[in-house]
Design a protein around this motif. Sequence first.
Motif, PDB file in Angstrom:
ATOM      1  N   CYS A  23       5.697  11.977   6.453  1.00 48.03           N
ATOM      2  CA  CYS A  23       5.577  11.617   7.871  1.00 48.03           C
ATOM      3  C   CYS A  23       5.879  10.145   8.010  1.00 48.03           C
ATOM      4  N   ALA A  24       6.857   9.815   8.887  1.00 54.60           N
ATOM      5  CA  ALA A  24       7.288   8.425   9.038  1.00 54.60           C
ATOM      6  C   ALA A  24       6.157   7.535   9.500  1.00 54.60           C
ATOM      7  N   ALA A  25       5.213   8.091  10.281  1.00 56.57           N
ATOM      8  CA  ALA A  25       4.144   7.270  10.844  1.00 56.57           C
ATOM      9  C   ALA A  25       3.180   6.800   9.761  1.00 56.57           C
ATOM     10  N   SER A  26       3.129   7.473   8.611  1.00 54.82           N
ATOM     11  CA  SER A  26       2.170   7.124   7.576  1.00 54.82           C
ATOM     12  C   SER A  26       2.824   6.484   6.369  1.00 54.82           C
ATOM     13  N   LEU A  27       3.987   5.876   6.569  1.00 53.06           N
ATOM     14  CA  LEU A  27       4.700   5.219   5.478  1.00 53.06           C
ATOM     15  C   LEU A  27       3.927   3.988   5.023  1.00 53.06           C
ATOM     16  N   GLU A  28       3.804   3.807   3.713  1.00 52.16           N
ATOM     17  CA  GLU A  28       3.197   2.613   3.136  1.00 52.16           C
ATOM     18  C   GLU A  28       4.130   2.088   2.060  1.00 52.16           C
ATOM     19  N   ARG A  29       4.470   0.806   2.162  1.00 51.78           N
ATOM     20  CA  ARG A  29       5.480   0.210   1.282  1.00 51.78           C
ATOM     21  C   ARG A  29       4.864  -0.928   0.475  1.00 51.78           C
ATOM     22  N   TYR A  30       5.262  -1.003  -0.806  1.00 47.46           N
ATOM     23  CA  TYR A  30       4.791  -2.038  -1.731  1.00 47.46           C
ATOM     24  C   TYR A  30       6.005  -2.770  -2.310  1.00 47.46           C
ATOM     25  N   THR A  31       5.844  -4.067  -2.577  1.00 53.37           N
ATOM     26  CA  THR A  31       6.946  -4.844  -3.153  1.00 53.37           C
ATOM     27  C   THR A  31       6.453  -5.679  -4.329  1.00 53.37           C
ATOM     28  N   ALA A  94      -1.041   4.392  -7.067  1.00 54.93           N
ATOM     29  CA  ALA A  94      -1.843   5.550  -7.444  1.00 54.93           C
ATOM     30  C   ALA A  94      -3.110   5.635  -6.604  1.00 54.93           C
ATOM     31  N   ASP A  95      -3.754   4.495  -6.351  1.00 56.96           N
ATOM     32  CA  ASP A  95      -4.961   4.485  -5.518  1.00 56.96           C
ATOM     33  C   ASP A  95      -4.650   4.904  -4.090  1.00 56.96           C
ATOM     34  N   ALA A  96      -3.484   4.472  -3.581  1.00 52.39           N
ATOM     35  CA  ALA A  96      -3.113   4.831  -2.214  1.00 52.39           C
ATOM     36  C   ALA A  96      -2.923   6.325  -2.063  1.00 52.39           C
ATOM     37  N   ARG A  97      -2.407   6.974  -3.064  1.00 52.54           N
ATOM     38  CA  ARG A  97      -2.152   8.406  -2.991  1.00 52.54           C
ATOM     39  C   ARG A  97      -3.442   9.228  -3.108  1.00 52.54           C
ATOM     40  N   LYS A  98      -4.527   8.590  -3.545  1.00 54.71           N
ATOM     41  CA  LYS A  98      -5.807   9.287  -3.666  1.00 54.71           C
ATOM     42  C   LYS A  98      -6.670   9.153  -2.407  1.00 54.71           C
ATOM     43  N   ARG A  99      -6.188   8.409  -1.434  1.00 52.67           N
ATOM     44  CA  ARG A  99      -6.999   8.193  -0.245  1.00 52.67           C
ATOM     45  C   ARG A  99      -7.198   9.486   0.542  1.00 52.67           C
ATOM     46  N   PRO A 101      -7.714  10.386   4.607  1.00 54.72           N
ATOM     47  CA  PRO A 101      -6.578  11.294   4.367  1.00 54.72           C
ATOM     48  C   PRO A 101      -5.506  10.605   3.533  1.00 54.72           C
ATOM     49  N   PRO A 102      -4.702  11.369   2.810  1.00 56.02           N
ATOM     50  CA  PRO A 102      -3.694  10.773   1.917  1.00 56.02           C
ATOM     51  C   PRO A 102      -2.561  10.134   2.696  1.00 56.02           C
ATOM     52  N   VAL A 103      -1.934   9.169   2.060  1.00 62.68           N
ATOM     53  CA  VAL A 103      -0.757   8.531   2.639  1.00 62.68           C
ATOM     54  C   VAL A 103       0.393   9.525   2.621  1.00 62.68           C
ATOM     55  N   GLY A 104       1.117   9.623   3.742  1.00 62.71           N
ATOM     56  CA  GLY A 104       2.199  10.600   3.816  1.00 62.71           C
ATOM     57  C   GLY A 104       3.364  10.273   2.910  1.00 62.71           C
ATOM     58  N   ARG A 105       3.735   9.004   2.813  1.00 65.45           N
ATOM     59  CA  ARG A 105       4.869   8.611   1.983  1.00 65.45           C
ATOM     60  C   ARG A 105       4.650   7.201   1.459  1.00 65.45           C
ATOM     61  N   ILE A 140       5.787   4.811 -11.880  1.00 65.47           N
ATOM     62  CA  ILE A 140       5.098   4.476 -10.631  1.00 65.47           C
ATOM     63  C   ILE A 140       5.087   5.722  -9.746  1.00 65.47           C
ATOM     64  N   PRO A 141       3.934   6.201  -9.314  1.00 63.97           N
ATOM     65  CA  PRO A 141       3.847   7.465  -8.563  1.00 63.97           C
ATOM     66  C   PRO A 141       4.199   7.308  -7.088  1.00 63.97           C
ATOM     67  N   ALA A 142       5.339   6.677  -6.790  1.00 63.49           N
ATOM     68  CA  ALA A 142       5.778   6.498  -5.409  1.00 63.49           C
ATOM     69  C   ALA A 142       6.812   7.551  -5.058  1.00 63.49           C
ATOM     70  N   ASP A 143       6.922   7.862  -3.777  1.00 62.87           N
ATOM     71  CA  ASP A 143       7.925   8.823  -3.334  1.00 62.87           C
ATOM     72  C   ASP A 143       9.327   8.233  -3.416  1.00 62.87           C
ATOM     73  N   VAL A 144       9.464   6.976  -3.095  1.00 62.51           N
ATOM     74  CA  VAL A 144      10.765   6.304  -3.125  1.00 62.51           C
ATOM     75  C   VAL A 144      10.611   5.016  -3.926  1.00 62.51           C
TER      76      VAL A 144
END
Length: 450
Positions: A23-31, A94-99, A101-105, A140-144
């Motif tokens: 879901c685009a609204a729940s995108l979380e990006r790390y750099t 990894a912590d973000a994906r365990k939240r 509700p979970p992060v969509g992407r 790294i357990p990221a979608d992208v």
Amino acid sequence: MTRTVSASVLSSVLALAPAPGWCAASLERYTLVIGANSGGANRPQLLYAVSDAERFARVMIELGGVAPPNEIVLKQPKLHDLIVALDTLTRRVADARKRTPPVGRTEVILYYSGHADEQGLLLGDDRYSYRTLRDRLDQIPADVRIAVLDACSSGAFTRVKGGRARPPFMIDEAADMRGHAFLTSSAETEAAQESDRIRASYFTHYLISGFRGAADVSGDGKVTLNEAYQFAFNETLGRTVDTKGGAQHPSYDISLSGTGDVVMTDVRQTTATLVLGEDLEGRFFVRTASQELVVELYKPRGRLVELAVEPGIYEVRVEREKGSVTARAEVVDGARVAIDPRQFGPVAMEPTRRRGDSTRYAVAGRNRIEMRLGSWRVHGPPVPVHAVTSPGATVFFGEIVDLQGDSAASAFGGFAYTRFVRENLAATVAVDGVGVSSDASASGKTLWTG
């Protein structure tokens, strides 16, 4: 002045398709952003690797959807620092994906600017291999996952993957996207170049210009990975073709499927926008009040370009075949400022001085006075006639070769005035006299005074 650096630019991108239900609204990006000017004692010190990294980090915060707590910036790191940062990045995702509700992407962007060789990144006297970097990204357990590397020996990286020089790739917005894309901005045998004019590496400079809106060809306010790469590809190649280092030819190894393209920046997120209208045309240079070049692009007539900038005063210069014009614009927070063609005026010529101060030895406008005296004896070998001149003047020489009689000595004298009209033109007035005694005579046609 353009400085050629014994490095090649490597920009690699790895994009893996998101999981179903994104879901685009729940995108979380790390750099993770890394800048290293030093590549060891045997390599030249880079000038702009750290500042390139700082600019990349700033644009990701402003326009790339990265929250400040999700960004890690390393400047002149050691190998241990990079390893720790990658571990930290992996743990945060990894912590973000365990939240709940979970992060969509989740997306991860790694940027590196510095030295490298055919085997890997060079951090001081240490090396971090490309294979190790690829394995760490996969962990790294990221979608992208996106990696942009502005470093040395880029062609070696794509050669391992089977890549070759190609035009910018095209991705159909309606096609399924899965897999990866490795992008490089120079071939294995090409040198990368830093430019003192733009105070950056060519590829990073144009990539960031694209992120700020120069690459938004569709005009939807979003800059996709495809748009940003195509813009950086064309500009880097076009601006390096006539440099001493030679043209840089981007190449890639790409295997993608999925839906749409990755959006790198959204220029509508900014609170300050500089607009170049459809009736403007030329190569534009946008600088801050401190003369930092923030955006460079060529804009054809008929295209509207919106540039996301920080609030402040900007100088907008346009170069055309018939000359350059410039305008000044103040962009305040929350404003959208359009540049009107009537705002542009002629560029004031900048006063300069040649390096080495060569004008110190110019002769245009100077005067010279010469006094010439000489003597000779008859029936002997020719006697040179010397010219006595003012300081800095040329010394003249001559000979008497046709004397008659048996006098012991004779004398010669004269003076001359010279006015240098320009560097290659001078006017001279001279008066000469010859005194001969004891029945000796001299033939004037054989007298040469220099």
